[in-house]
Design a protein around this motif. Structure first.
Motif, PDB file in Angstrom:
ATOM      1  N   ARG A 297      -7.807   2.587  -9.361  1.00  0.00           N
ATOM      2  CA  ARG A 297      -8.071   2.858  -7.952  1.00  0.00           C
ATOM      3  C   ARG A 297      -8.345   4.352  -7.786  1.00  0.00           C
ATOM      4  O   ARG A 297      -7.422   5.167  -7.678  1.00  0.00           O
ATOM      5  N   ALA A 460       0.262   8.383 -13.166  1.00  0.00           N
ATOM      6  CA  ALA A 460       0.700   7.202 -12.429  1.00  0.00           C
ATOM      7  C   ALA A 460      -0.454   6.237 -12.194  1.00  0.00           C
ATOM      8  O   ALA A 460      -0.304   5.014 -12.310  1.00  0.00           O
ATOM      9  N   ARG A 461      -1.632   6.783 -11.871  1.00  0.00           N
ATOM     10  CA  ARG A 461      -2.814   5.945 -11.617  1.00  0.00           C
ATOM     11  C   ARG A 461      -3.181   5.132 -12.857  1.00  0.00           C
ATOM     12  O   ARG A 461      -3.463   3.937 -12.779  1.00  0.00           O
ATOM     13  N   VAL A 464      -0.470   2.311 -14.079  1.00  0.00           N
ATOM     14  CA  VAL A 464      -0.534   1.010 -13.411  1.00  0.00           C
ATOM     15  C   VAL A 464      -1.486   0.085 -14.132  1.00  0.00           C
ATOM     16  O   VAL A 464      -1.201  -1.104 -14.350  1.00  0.00           O
ATOM     17  N   LYS A 467      -0.072  -1.003 -17.613  1.00  0.00           N
ATOM     18  CA  LYS A 467       0.994  -1.997 -17.511  1.00  0.00           C
ATOM     19  C   LYS A 467       0.426  -3.401 -17.270  1.00  0.00           C
ATOM     20  O   LYS A 467       1.011  -4.404 -17.656  1.00  0.00           O
ATOM     21  N   ALA A 468      -0.723  -3.439 -16.609  1.00  0.00           N
ATOM     22  CA  ALA A 468      -1.316  -4.732 -16.253  1.00  0.00           C
ATOM     23  C   ALA A 468      -2.026  -5.386 -17.435  1.00  0.00           C
ATOM     24  O   ALA A 468      -2.354  -6.574 -17.379  1.00  0.00           O
TER      25      ALA A 468
END
Length: 469
Positions: A297, A460-461, A464, A467-468
Motif C-alpha cells: 500500500r 512496517a509497510r 505486512v 507476513k501475508a
C-alpha cells in the motif's frame, strides 16, 4: 534475371558496421535497401515536441545515411506507423525478405509479429537477428533449464558459455542500391531542436567513437574504483549510444575481455540480464516481478512526488541528482539507486511513478534497464535489494560525494556551506545559516521527511506484505 532486393529495417542499431541484420541481408547476395521509420506510435505519445532522444536519433541517422551513401546506398526514411510503413515500403521496392535486429520489449515484439504476418500475405518474411545483446532468450539457462532470476549465477553461466565467436564482429560487405536523397527535418517531423549541442552530446557513430576511445584509453581499468563517485569522470557515458546502437555491444565486450576490465564487463552482463528478464517475464512492465509486492500500500502524496521530481526534498545528494536529470537527461548510476530508494523507501511512493518519470526524462531510457533498476530499488524485482535494506541519503552522500563537489554543482544555493554540513545542512545552527546566507526553509528546503522515521514506516509497510506470503 536481377535478384530481388532485400530490405534492412534499422531501429535501435544506428550504425553501418558490425550489424547482424545488415550482415545477414548482404550475405544473401541480394542488393540491400536500408530504411528507418520515425514511428508515430512512439513519437505521438511523447509529452514534449522538444525531445532530446528524437534529435539524437535524427543526428545519428544523418551520419548513418552519409556512411551508406559512401558505399553506394543510402537511407530511406519514413514518418508514420512502422507496422504499416515497412510492409508498404517492401511492396514498393519489390522486397520479400526484410531483415531487422530483434527487440525484446513486448510492444515491439507485437509490432514485429504483425509486420511478419503482413509480409507473409504476399510471400514475404521478416528475419529477426540477435544484435543488441551477446546472449538472448533461452541461451543462458540454469541447470534445471529455467531462466536465471538472480544475477550472480547468471553472470557465471554467461561467462562460462562465452566463446570468441559470441563477440566476433559481423562483416557488412555487399551491394547497396542508390536511395533517394534527403531525410525529413526535425520540423517536418513536428519536433524542435533541443540543447544537445550545449550539453556536449554528439549523436551517431562519431559521438560513440569519441567517448569509447577516450574511456578505453584512460579510464576502463579504473572503472571499478571510480564508478560510484558522481563528481569524478569515471564512467563511459556510452549509455545513450548503447541504447540507440551507434556502437556495437560485441566491440565493447571484446575490449573488456582484452583489457581484463571485469567491473566494466559485469555492467555489460547486467544489460544482457535485464533484456533476458524483460523477454522471459514481460509482466514486469506493469507489475512487480515478485507478485506479492503488488500488494504494498503505497502512499498517496503528490506533493512529495513533485518535490522529488524538482530536486526540492531537502536532501542535497537526492536533489542534486534529480536536478542533474532535469538539466541534462542523464543521471549517474549510483545516484539512480539513491534517488530510487529515496522515492520508494523514504517517501513511500510507488516505484512505477519514478520509473515513469525516468522514462520521460532519460536520454538513454531503456525499458529493460529502467524497469530492472527501479524494481531492484523497490525490492520487488529479481535479484533485488532486500526489502529491509534502505539507503540512508546522508551516509550515501558522505561516502560518494565526500567533498560535496557534485552537490555544489547542481545545488548552487549550498555552495558556501562547509563540508561538514553539506550533506545535512539543516544541522547547522541558525546563526551560521544566516551568516552563510543559506537559511533552511527559506533558501533551501528542510528535509521533506525524517529518514529514521520514514525507514520505520517502510519496514512496517513491507513487513505486512511479507507476513501475508
Amino acid at each position: 534475371m536481377e535478384t530481388a532486393p532485400a530490405l534492412v529495417w534499422f531501429r535501435r542499431d544506428l550504425r553501418d558496421h558490425d550489424h547482424a541484420a545488415l550482415a545477414a541481408a548482404l550475405a544473401s547476395g541480394r542488393p540491400v535497401h536500408c530504411a528507418f521509420v520515425f514511428d508515430r506510435d512512439i513519437l505521438d505519445a511523447l509529452p514534449s515536441r522538444t525531445d532530446r532522444r528524437v534529435e539524437f536519433i535524427h543526428g545519428s541517422l544523418l551520419q548513418l545515411d552519409a556512411a551508406l551513401r559512401q558505399r553506394g546506398g543510402g537511407l530511406i526514411v519514413r514518418h508514420g506507423h512502422a507496422g504499416e510503413e515497412i510492409p508498404r515500403l517492401a511492396g514498393e521496392l519489390g522486397v520479400a525478405e526484410v531483415y531487422a535486429n530483434r527487440d525484446y520489449e513486448p510492444a515491439a515484439q507485437a509490432r514485429d509479429a504483425a509486420v511478419d504476418r503482413q509480409l507473409a500475405t504476399t510471400g514475404g518474411r521478416l528475419h529477426l537477428l540477435k544484435d543488441q545483446v551477446i546472449f538472448e532468450c533461452d541461451e543462458v539457462l540454469s541447470g534445471a533449464g529455467r531462466p536465471y532470476t538472480v544475477f550472480t549465477p547468471y553472470k557465471n553461466a554467461w561467462r562460462k558459455r562465452l566463446s570468441t565467436a559470441d563477440h566476433a564482429p559481423f562483416t557488412t560487405q555487399g551491394r547497396f542500391p542508390p536511395a533517394p536523397a534527403g531525410l525529413p527535418t526535425l520540423a517536418e517531423l513536428g519536433f524542435a531542436p533541443t540543447d544537445l549541442p550545449e550539453l556536449g552530446i554528439v549523436p551517431g557513430m562519431a559521438g560513440a567513437r569519441r567517448l569509447w576511445d577516450e574511456f578505453r584509453a584512460g579510464r576502463i581499468h579504473r572503472y571499478g574504483t571510480l564508478r560510484d563517485f558522481p563528481a569524478v569522470k569515471g564512467v563511459s557515458y556510452l549509455s545513450v549510444h548503447l541504447r540507440f546502437g551507434t556502437i556495437s555491444i560485441r566491440e565493447l565486450v571484446s575490449a573488456a575481455l582484452a583489457e581484463q576490465a571485469d567491473a566494466w564487463l559485469n555492467e555489460l552482463i547486467w544489460r544482457d540480464f535485464y533484456f533476458m528478464i524483460l523477454d522471459r517475464f514481460p509482466q514486469v512492465v506493469d507489475r512487480a516481478f515478485k507478485p506479492e509486492y503488488d500488494a504494498i500500500r503505497w502512499a498517496d502524496w503528490p506533493e512529495g512526488l513533485a518535490a522529488w521530481q524538482q530536486g526540492r526534498t531537502g536532501y542535497p545528494l537526492v536533489d542534486a541528482a534529480m536536478r542533474q536529470l532535469n538539466h541534462s537527461g542523464w543521471m549517474h548510476n549510483r545516484l539512480r539507486m539513491v534517488v530510487a530508494s529515496f522515492l520508494c523507501k523514504d517517501l513511500g511512493l510507488d516505484w512505477r511513478l519514478g520509473e515513469r518519470y525516468f522514462a520521460e526524462r532519460l536520454n538513454d531510457f531503456d525499458l529493460a534497464a529502467n524497469n530492472g533498476g527501479w524494481q531492484w530499488a523497490a525490492s520487488s524485482g529479481c535479484d533485488a535489494q532486500p526489502w529491509f535494506r534502505i539507503f540512508n541519503p546522508v551516509t550515501q552522500s558522505e561516502k560518494f560525494d565526500p567533498d560535496g563537489k557534485f552537490i555544489r554543482r547542481y545545488v548552487p544555493e549550498l555552495a558556501r556551506v562547509p563540508d561538514k554540513y553539506i550533506h545535512a545542512p539543516w544541522t547547522m545552527g541558525r546563526l551560521e545559516q544566516e551568516a552563510l546566507g543559506v537559511v533552511i526553509g527559506r533558501d533551501y528546503p528542510g528535509p521533506i521527511v525524517d529518514h529514521a522515521a520514514a525507514r520505520e514506516k517502510t519496514l512496517a509497510r513491507y513487513a505486512v506484505v511479507k507476513k501475508a506470503v
